[in-house]
Design an enzyme around this catalytic site. Structure first.
Site, mmCIF file in Angstrom:
data_model
loop_
_atom_site.group_PDB
_atom_site.id
_atom_site.type_symbol
_atom_site.label_atom_id
_atom_site.label_comp_id
_atom_site.label_asym_id
_atom_site.label_seq_id
_atom_site.Cartn_x
_atom_site.Cartn_y
_atom_site.Cartn_z
ATOM 1 N N GLY A 1 -4.407 -1.714 5.146
ATOM 2 C CA GLY A 1 -3.779 -2.741 4.768
ATOM 3 C C GLY A 1 -4.488 -4.162 4.965
ATOM 4 O O GLY A 1 -4.624 -4.850 4.069
ATOM 5 N N ARG A 2 -5.054 -4.226 6.058
ATOM 6 C CA ARG A 2 -5.682 -5.398 6.485
ATOM 7 C C ARG A 2 -7.071 -5.626 6.031
ATOM 8 O O ARG A 2 -7.695 -6.507 6.200
ATOM 9 C CB ARG A 2 -5.638 -5.991 7.913
ATOM 10 C CG ARG A 2 -5.897 -4.461 8.943
ATOM 11 C CD ARG A 2 -5.734 -4.802 10.518
ATOM 12 N NE ARG A 2 -6.187 -3.431 11.222
ATOM 13 C CZ ARG A 2 -5.422 -2.517 11.433
ATOM 14 N NH1 ARG A 2 -4.355 -2.293 10.655
ATOM 15 N NH2 ARG A 2 -5.888 -1.302 12.157
ATOM 16 N N GLU A 4 10.750 -4.878 4.008
ATOM 17 C CA GLU A 4 10.458 -6.266 3.635
ATOM 18 C C GLU A 4 10.472 -6.298 2.067
ATOM 19 O O GLU A 4 11.190 -7.024 1.357
ATOM 20 C CB GLU A 4 9.516 -7.032 4.363
ATOM 21 C CG GLU A 4 9.846 -7.240 6.015
ATOM 22 C CD GLU A 4 9.266 -6.158 7.050
ATOM 23 O OE1 GLU A 4 9.379 -5.015 6.234
ATOM 24 O OE2 GLU A 4 8.945 -6.578 7.730
ATOM 25 N N GLU A 11 -4.224 -6.235 15.024
ATOM 26 C CA GLU A 11 -3.793 -4.867 14.544
ATOM 27 C C GLU A 11 -4.923 -3.772 14.758
ATOM 28 O O GLU A 11 -4.651 -2.782 15.232
ATOM 29 C CB GLU A 11 -3.331 -4.973 13.236
ATOM 30 C CG GLU A 11 -2.156 -4.084 12.782
ATOM 31 C CD GLU A 11 -1.509 -4.292 11.543
ATOM 32 O OE1 GLU A 11 -2.054 -4.109 10.678
ATOM 33 O OE2 GLU A 11 -0.440 -4.881 11.560
ATOM 34 N N LYS A 53 0.829 -1.259 -0.029
ATOM 35 C CA LYS A 53 0.130 0.055 -0.087
ATOM 36 C C LYS A 53 0.902 1.222 0.124
ATOM 37 O O LYS A 53 0.803 1.934 -0.756
ATOM 38 C CB LYS A 53 -1.016 -0.027 1.204
ATOM 39 C CG LYS A 53 -1.803 1.070 1.219
ATOM 40 C CD LYS A 53 -2.735 1.152 2.430
ATOM 41 C CE LYS A 53 -3.143 2.395 2.599
ATOM 42 N NZ LYS A 53 -3.941 2.700 3.877
ATOM 43 N N LYS A 103 9.943 -1.163 13.813
ATOM 44 C CA LYS A 103 10.549 -0.865 12.633
ATOM 45 C C LYS A 103 11.525 0.222 12.813
ATOM 46 O O LYS A 103 12.867 0.291 12.117
ATOM 47 C CB LYS A 103 9.259 -0.267 11.645
ATOM 48 C CG LYS A 103 8.597 -1.073 11.246
ATOM 49 C CD LYS A 103 7.520 -0.483 10.175
ATOM 50 C CE LYS A 103 6.340 -1.329 9.927
ATOM 51 N NZ LYS A 103 5.573 -0.401 9.040
ATOM 52 N N HIS A 122 -5.613 -31.764 18.700
ATOM 53 C CA HIS A 122 -4.270 -32.379 18.997
ATOM 54 C C HIS A 122 -3.150 -31.620 19.340
ATOM 55 O O HIS A 122 -2.088 -31.868 19.771
ATOM 56 C CB HIS A 122 -3.805 -33.600 17.918
ATOM 57 C CG HIS A 122 -4.914 -34.519 17.523
ATOM 58 N ND1 HIS A 122 -5.075 -35.526 18.300
ATOM 59 C CD2 HIS A 122 -5.841 -34.477 16.683
ATOM 60 C CE1 HIS A 122 -6.372 -36.337 17.674
ATOM 61 N NE2 HIS A 122 -6.490 -35.475 16.640
HETATM 62 O O1 F6P Z 1 2.753 -4.355 10.063
HETATM 63 C C1 F6P Z 1 2.221 -3.200 9.670
HETATM 64 C C2 F6P Z 1 1.691 -2.970 8.189
HETATM 65 O O2 F6P Z 1 1.592 -1.324 8.152
HETATM 66 C C3 F6P Z 1 0.216 -3.478 8.149
HETATM 67 O O3 F6P Z 1 -0.693 -2.866 8.625
HETATM 68 C C4 F6P Z 1 0.286 -3.635 6.506
HETATM 69 O O4 F6P Z 1 -0.685 -4.404 6.285
HETATM 70 C C5 F6P Z 1 1.859 -3.993 6.289
HETATM 71 O O5 F6P Z 1 2.598 -3.210 7.358
HETATM 72 C C6 F6P Z 1 2.262 -3.747 4.974
HETATM 73 O O6 F6P Z 1 2.229 -2.393 4.658
HETATM 74 P P1 F6P Z 1 2.186 -2.162 3.083
HETATM 75 O O7 F6P Z 1 1.223 -2.699 2.331
HETATM 76 O O8 F6P Z 1 2.190 -0.753 2.825
HETATM 77 O O9 F6P Z 1 3.613 -2.640 2.630
#
Ligand code: F6P
Length: 549
Positions: free
Chosen positions: A268-269, A213, A354, A207, A513, A385
């Protein structure tokens, strides 16, 4: 310090009411009210939500509904659908229902109808899916794409990975999908060994398009592809971006035709319904993706218009509030009895934790009541289990959501009947338990000695009255999966609305972060680590000494 909510008449009435139920067993409630199942369950399309196995009475429900009215829930739901900036700390609306709005109803954000933009991107997705599946867009050597690698994390991974797996029975042949989320190089490495550079398409989903990452994984994927395809222009055929920050994607070299947009009013979620769902659309086809949106839309309409007394997400949220705030619950469990729903618990973990892991109100006021609980889960019967022992006989009250479908996508002998027998049995065992008397009779029937019976009795007795919801669907098709995910989204939203928290921000993930980027700088320069606490310093020093093989 006490908040308005915890001081309110409804809250205190619920506290007193909870005390009156201290010695009530749910089994007795069933005996007392033969109508209980009918009174404490709701249907929507092919979905049945049964909450009768929780320790709630008609009075409990009435008091919870009064709490919802006291906290102006209907007005808050209206505000959400009207595009108000309910995510106040980021000054944003939370309008994911617009992404699946199948009606002609306009949906406004800042006075502008967002539906034309939503439809434009859906159409762009449809054209792109056709181009990939028909082979009119190919890899650098002219061969058709056979593999899609989605690079994203959090909401840009968990939504699509969960739905891809859930809809595996609907996947078209010839296109495999892989997900890379972790910065641990192993995740990308182990995926790249499975695919051919000539026929692999990468979807870089973020987003913000600034998530470390995702940027690092995308750069490494590009470098891998470059060792096989040396022409930069051809490389572009293998990468598309999904983002609400198209300028950053453009700066990173993506052409407009390779950028799929979402908007800042999509959390995002809550984003799987947007172009973040592109890997799903590619593998199951746009028609199935549209059915997913239709199911979610049906749940939106139900949530928006049904009276609170019959409103599935509202009732589910009120039960959760009852457990957390009046029954001392601190964790809950989701168990889908369906192997294709194996990622659902982790998807719900992000959605729930979250959103609801907050300790201040939207106004910034510190809270004096519990909010989000820890969420765990695993598919059944495997979960039985792993951790069910604690649910049945532990000292904590851990509510469980059991989820199943009447029809299997892979009927095989009596597998599905056995699976469902377990789904039904676990709910029954959690609720009924096994009394001292029943256990005694059973041990007697086994012809055990008096001493053996005395020894085993306390261990084999189950108190029961353990809270449990059951969600039973006809079949997990795209429509139902859409409705199921939307049900949980709105359940979480209602909890946030009643607790007066902002369930659409996530500041809590920022500090880690920030510190990680400071530490990374130190690790890369081998600089001394004086500025931090002794424990972190000690751990880093151990790493520095041992990092060489
Ligand atoms: O984990 C934090 C967060 O901001 C989430 O809310 C989001 O889904 C994720 O990182 C990834 O963010 P992006 O889509 O901006 O890479």
């Amino acid at each position: 310090m006490s908040t308005k909510l915890s001081q309110s008449i409804c809250w205190q009435a619920l506290q007193s009411h909870a005390k009156t139920l201290e010695f009530t067993h749910v089994r007795d409630l069933f005996l007392k009210y033969p109508q209980r199942f009918k009174d404490f369950s709701v249907h929507l399309d092919g979905m049945l939500f049964d909450y009768s196995k929780n320790l709630v009475t008609h009075e409990t429900r009435e008091l919870l509904l009064q709490l919802a009215q006291q906290e102006r829930l209907p007005e808050k739901i209206k505000n959400m659908f009207n595009g108000e900036q309910i995510n106040n700390t980021e000054h944003r609306a939370a309008l994911h229902p617009a992404l699946r709005n199948q009606s002609a109803r306009p949906i406004y954000v800042d006075g502008q109808d967002v539906m034309p933009e939503v439809r434009r991107v859906l159409e762009q997705m449809r054209i792109f899916c056709n181009a990939i599946t028909s082979g009119s867009r190919t890899g650098y050597s002219g061969r058709r794409f056979t593999d899609i690698v989605n690079i994203g994390v959090g909401g840009s991974d968990l939504g699509p990975v969960t739905v891809s797996e859930a809809l595996k029975p609907y996947a078209k042949k010839g296109l495999r999908v892989h997900y890379v989320s972790n910065i641990d190089g192993t995740h990308l490495h182990d995926t790249l060994v499975l695919v051919n550079p000539e026929t692999t398409l990468f979807i870089v989903s973020s987003k913000t398009f600034t998530t470390q990452e995702t940027s690092v994984n995308a750069a490494s994927a590009r470098a891998w592809l470059k060792t096989n395809c040396h022409e930069e222009a051809l490389l572009a055929q293998h990468f598309v971006a999904v983002t609400a920050n198209p300028q950053v994607a453009q700066q990173a070299g993506y052409g407009d035709e390779n950028i799929f947009e979402l908007w800042d009013w999509v959390g995002g979620r809550y984003s799987v319904w947007s172009a973040i769902g592109l890997p799903v659309a590619l593998t199951v086809g746009m028609d199935n993706f549209t059915a997913l949106l239709s199911g979610a839309h049906a749940m939106d309409e139900h949530f928006r218009t049904a009276p609170l007394t019959e409103n599935m997400p509202v009732l589910m949220a009120l039960i959760a509030i009852w457990h957390i705030n009046f029954m001392g619950v601190r964790s809950n469990v989701v168990v889908p009895y369906d192997q294709y729903l194996k990622h659902l618990p982790v998807y719900l973990q992000q959605l729930d934790m979250e959103s609801l892991g907050k300790s201040v109100a939207s106004t910034g006021e510190e809270l004096d009541y519990a909010t989000g609980a820890t969420l765990l889960g695993k598919p059944g019967t495997n979960a039985q289990h792993a951790f069910f022992q604690l649910l049945h006989q532990g000292t904590q009250r851990v509510p469980v959501d059991l989820i199943a479908a009447c029809q299997s996508h892979n009927p095989m002998g009596s597998h599905h009947e056995i699976l469902l027998a377990n789904f039904f049995a676990q709910g029954e065992a959690l609720m009924r338990g096994r009394t001292y008397k029943e256990t005694h009779a059973e041990l007697l029937a086994q012809r055990l000695s008096k001493e053996q019976i005395a020894e085993l009795l306390p261990h084999k007795t189950f108190h029961g009255s353990k809270p449990c919801n059951s969600i039973l669907c006809k079949i997990f098709d795209p429509y139902t999966i859409g409705a199921l995910l939307a049900l949980y989204e709105h359940k979480v939203t209602v909890q946030g609305m009643i607790w007066n928290i902002n369930s659409f921000d996530q500041w809590g993930v920022e500090l880690g972060k920030q510190l990680a980027s400071n530490i990374l700088r130190q690790l890369q320069t081998d600089a001394p680590t004086d500025s931090m606490d002794e424990s972190t310093k000690g751990l880093i020093n151990f790493y520095q000494v041992n990092k060489k093989p």
